[in-house]
Design a protein around this motif. Structure first.
Motif, PDB file in Angstrom:
ATOM      1  N   LEU A  36       0.826  -1.215   0.000  1.00  0.00           N
ATOM      2  CA  LEU A  36       0.000   0.000   0.000  1.00  0.00           C
ATOM      3  C   LEU A  36       0.861   1.266   0.000  1.00  0.00           C
ATOM      4  CD1 LEU A  36      -2.807   1.320   0.186  1.00  0.00           C
ATOM      5  CD2 LEU A  36      -2.707   0.963   2.673  1.00  0.00           C
ATOM      6  N   MET A  37       1.991   1.242   0.681  1.00  0.00           N
ATOM      7  CA  MET A  37       2.873   2.408   0.705  1.00  0.00           C
ATOM      8  C   MET A  37       3.317   2.777  -0.713  1.00  0.00           C
ATOM      9  SD  MET A  37       6.285   3.429   0.436  1.00  0.00           S
ATOM     10  CE  MET A  37       7.295   1.996   0.729  1.00  0.00           C
ATOM     11  N   MET A  38       3.693   1.791  -1.519  1.00  0.00           N
ATOM     12  CA  MET A  38       4.146   2.063  -2.879  1.00  0.00           C
ATOM     13  C   MET A  38       3.013   2.652  -3.727  1.00  0.00           C
ATOM     14  SD  MET A  38       7.311   1.500  -2.877  1.00  0.00           S
ATOM     15  CE  MET A  38       7.777   1.507  -4.599  1.00  0.00           C
ATOM     16  N   PHE A  64       7.327  10.639   3.030  1.00  0.00           N
ATOM     17  CA  PHE A  64       6.494   9.451   3.235  1.00  0.00           C
ATOM     18  C   PHE A  64       7.259   8.221   2.776  1.00  0.00           C
ATOM     19  CE2 PHE A  64       3.110   6.485   1.942  1.00  0.00           C
ATOM     20  CZ  PHE A  64       2.298   6.516   3.064  1.00  0.00           C
ATOM     21  N   GLY A  65       7.285   7.208   3.587  1.00  0.00           N
ATOM     22  CA  GLY A  65       7.904   5.940   3.195  1.00  0.00           C
ATOM     23  C   GLY A  65       9.409   6.032   3.014  1.00  0.00           C
ATOM     24  N   GLU A  66      10.078   6.671   3.954  1.00  0.00           N
ATOM     25  CA  GLU A  66      11.518   6.937   3.803  1.00  0.00           C
ATOM     26  C   GLU A  66      12.384   5.686   3.725  1.00  0.00           C
ATOM     27  OE1 GLU A  66      12.674   9.892   6.679  1.00  0.00           O
ATOM     28  OE2 GLU A  66      12.001  11.472   5.328  1.00  0.00           O
ATOM     29  N   CYS A  67      12.014   4.616   4.419  1.00  0.00           N
ATOM     30  CA  CYS A  67      12.861   3.401   4.358  1.00  0.00           C
ATOM     31  C   CYS A  67      12.426   2.476   3.221  1.00  0.00           C
ATOM     32  CB  CYS A  67      12.882   2.677   5.700  1.00  0.00           C
ATOM     33  SG  CYS A  67      11.370   1.757   6.094  1.00  0.00           S
ATOM     34  N   LYS A  68      11.486   2.964   2.405  1.00  0.00           N
ATOM     35  CA  LYS A  68      11.023   2.240   1.198  1.00  0.00           C
ATOM     36  C   LYS A  68      10.513   0.821   1.475  1.00  0.00           C
ATOM     37  CE  LYS A  68      11.812   5.677  -1.548  1.00  0.00           C
ATOM     38  NZ  LYS A  68      11.310   6.737  -0.700  1.00  0.00           N
ATOM     39  N   GLY A  69       9.868   0.706   2.622  1.00  0.00           N
ATOM     40  CA  GLY A  69       9.192  -0.563   2.879  1.00  0.00           C
ATOM     41  C   GLY A  69       9.915  -1.538   3.778  1.00  0.00           C
ATOM     42  N   MET A  70      10.977  -1.092   4.415  1.00  0.00           N
ATOM     43  CA  MET A  70      11.713  -1.973   5.325  1.00  0.00           C
ATOM     44  C   MET A  70      10.976  -2.128   6.663  1.00  0.00           C
ATOM     45  SD  MET A  70      14.470  -2.836   3.665  1.00  0.00           S
ATOM     46  CE  MET A  70      15.679  -3.309   4.865  1.00  0.00           C
ATOM     47  N   GLY A  71       9.989  -1.281   6.890  1.00  0.00           N
ATOM     48  CA  GLY A  71       9.227  -1.375   8.138  1.00  0.00           C
ATOM     49  C   GLY A  71       9.936  -0.746   9.322  1.00  0.00           C
ATOM     50  N   LYS A  72      10.891   0.147   9.056  1.00  0.00           N
ATOM     51  CA  LYS A  72      11.709   0.694  10.151  1.00  0.00           C
ATOM     52  C   LYS A  72      11.458   2.164  10.474  1.00  0.00           C
ATOM     53  CE  LYS A  72      15.467  -2.497   9.476  1.00  0.00           C
ATOM     54  NZ  LYS A  72      16.828  -2.715   9.030  1.00  0.00           N
ATOM     55  N   CYS A  73      11.009   2.954   9.477  1.00  0.00           N
ATOM     56  CA  CYS A  73      10.979   4.404   9.684  1.00  0.00           C
ATOM     57  C   CYS A  73       9.655   4.922  10.249  1.00  0.00           C
ATOM     58  CB  CYS A  73      11.287   5.131   8.379  1.00  0.00           C
ATOM     59  SG  CYS A  73       9.986   4.974   7.128  1.00  0.00           S
ATOM     60  N   CYS A  74       8.601   4.183  10.095  1.00  0.00           N
ATOM     61  CA  CYS A  74       7.253   4.561  10.558  1.00  0.00           C
ATOM     62  C   CYS A  74       6.747   5.853   9.916  1.00  0.00           C
ATOM     63  CB  CYS A  74       7.182   4.650  12.079  1.00  0.00           C
ATOM     64  SG  CYS A  74       7.436   3.064  12.892  1.00  0.00           S
ATOM     65  N   THR A  75       7.291   6.244   8.767  1.00  0.00           N
ATOM     66  CA  THR A  75       6.808   7.458   8.092  1.00  0.00           C
ATOM     67  C   THR A  75       5.685   7.143   7.103  1.00  0.00           C
ATOM     68  OG1 THR A  75       8.442   7.297   6.311  1.00  0.00           O
ATOM     69  CG2 THR A  75       9.059   8.604   8.254  1.00  0.00           C
ATOM     70  N   CYS A  76       5.278   5.908   7.031  1.00  0.00           N
ATOM     71  CA  CYS A  76       4.227   5.520   6.077  1.00  0.00           C
ATOM     72  C   CYS A  76       2.933   5.170   6.816  1.00  0.00           C
ATOM     73  CB  CYS A  76       4.681   4.332   5.242  1.00  0.00           C
ATOM     74  SG  CYS A  76       4.928   2.843   6.228  1.00  0.00           S
ATOM     75  N   MET A  77       2.781   5.761   7.982  1.00  0.00           N
ATOM     76  CA  MET A  77       1.648   5.428   8.849  1.00  0.00           C
ATOM     77  C   MET A  77       0.310   5.876   8.242  1.00  0.00           C
ATOM     78  SD  MET A  77       1.802   4.457  12.313  1.00  0.00           S
ATOM     79  CE  MET A  77       3.071   5.431  13.058  1.00  0.00           C
ATOM     80  N   SER A 124       1.744   1.374   6.205  1.00  0.00           N
ATOM     81  CA  SER A 124       1.192   1.013   4.892  1.00  0.00           C
ATOM     82  C   SER A 124       2.137   0.120   4.096  1.00  0.00           C
ATOM     83  CB  SER A 124       0.825   2.265   4.095  1.00  0.00           C
ATOM     84  OG  SER A 124       1.957   3.067   3.868  1.00  0.00           O
ATOM     85  N   CYS A 125       3.422   0.147   4.424  1.00  0.00           N
ATOM     86  CA  CYS A 125       4.368  -0.706   3.691  1.00  0.00           C
ATOM     87  C   CYS A 125       4.222  -2.179   4.079  1.00  0.00           C
ATOM     88  CB  CYS A 125       5.810  -0.243   3.892  1.00  0.00           C
ATOM     89  SG  CYS A 125       6.446  -0.465   5.559  1.00  0.00           S
ATOM     90  N   GLN A 126       3.488  -2.449   5.128  1.00  0.00           N
ATOM     91  CA  GLN A 126       3.312  -3.829   5.579  1.00  0.00           C
ATOM     92  C   GLN A 126       1.947  -4.386   5.182  1.00  0.00           C
ATOM     93  OE1 GLN A 126       6.096  -5.375   7.092  1.00  0.00           O
ATOM     94  NE2 GLN A 126       6.936  -3.456   6.320  1.00  0.00           N
TER      95      GLN A 126
HETATM   96  S1  FES Z   1       8.271   2.797   4.619  1.00  0.00           S
HETATM   97 FE1  FES Z   1       9.411   2.857   6.419  1.00  0.00          FE
HETATM   98  S2  FES Z   1       8.143   1.857   7.841  1.00  0.00           S
HETATM   99 FE2  FES Z   1       7.001   1.810   6.017  1.00  0.00          FE
END
Ligand code: FES
Length: 108
Positions: free
Chosen positions: A31-33, A44-57, A91-93
């Motif tokens: 969903l983040m992508m 938004f989505g700074e770690c590109k889906g690694m699930g670490k940055c929490c900027t894709c909330m 959203s990346c998860q």
């Molecule tokens: S993109 Fe970083 S936690 Fe979702």
């Protein structure tokens, strides 16, 4: 073998705007992508889906189906970020699947 796809409509609330996004299963990795590609969202989505940055909330405001449950890493990172609302997710998860059809989500 050809994958079956199904149209998915998602209502997205962002600030004062309400957007209707259309996609289909397997168009995006998560969903983040989808949100990153279709809406300009700064930081938004700074770690590109690694699930670490929490900027894709996001917050799931409404959904017809149960959205897949929290992964172990997601739960741990949400706790670290101090999130206690179970409707808030990374959203990346979340996979872009039929579960999201007719859902309303809010970008936090
Ligand atoms: S993109 Fe970083 S936690 Fe979702």
């Amino acid at each position: 073998m050809k994958l079956k796809t199904k149209d998915i409509c998602i209502k997205v609330l962002t600030g004062d705007e309400e957007l209707q996004l259309q996609t289909y299963t397997h168009e995006y990795r998560n969903l983040m992508m989808l949100l990153f590609d279709k809406i300009y969202l700064e930081d938004f989505g700074e770690c590109k889906g690694m699930g670490k940055c929490c900027t894709c909330m996001i917050e799931i405001i409404e959904s017809e189906s149960e959205i897949s449950s929290l992964g172990r890493n997601e739960e741990a990172n949400m706790q670290k970020a101090g999130v206690v609302n179970s409707k808030q997710r990374l959203s990346c998860q979340i996979l872009v699947s039929e579960e999201l059809h007719n859902a309303t989500i809010k970008i936090i």
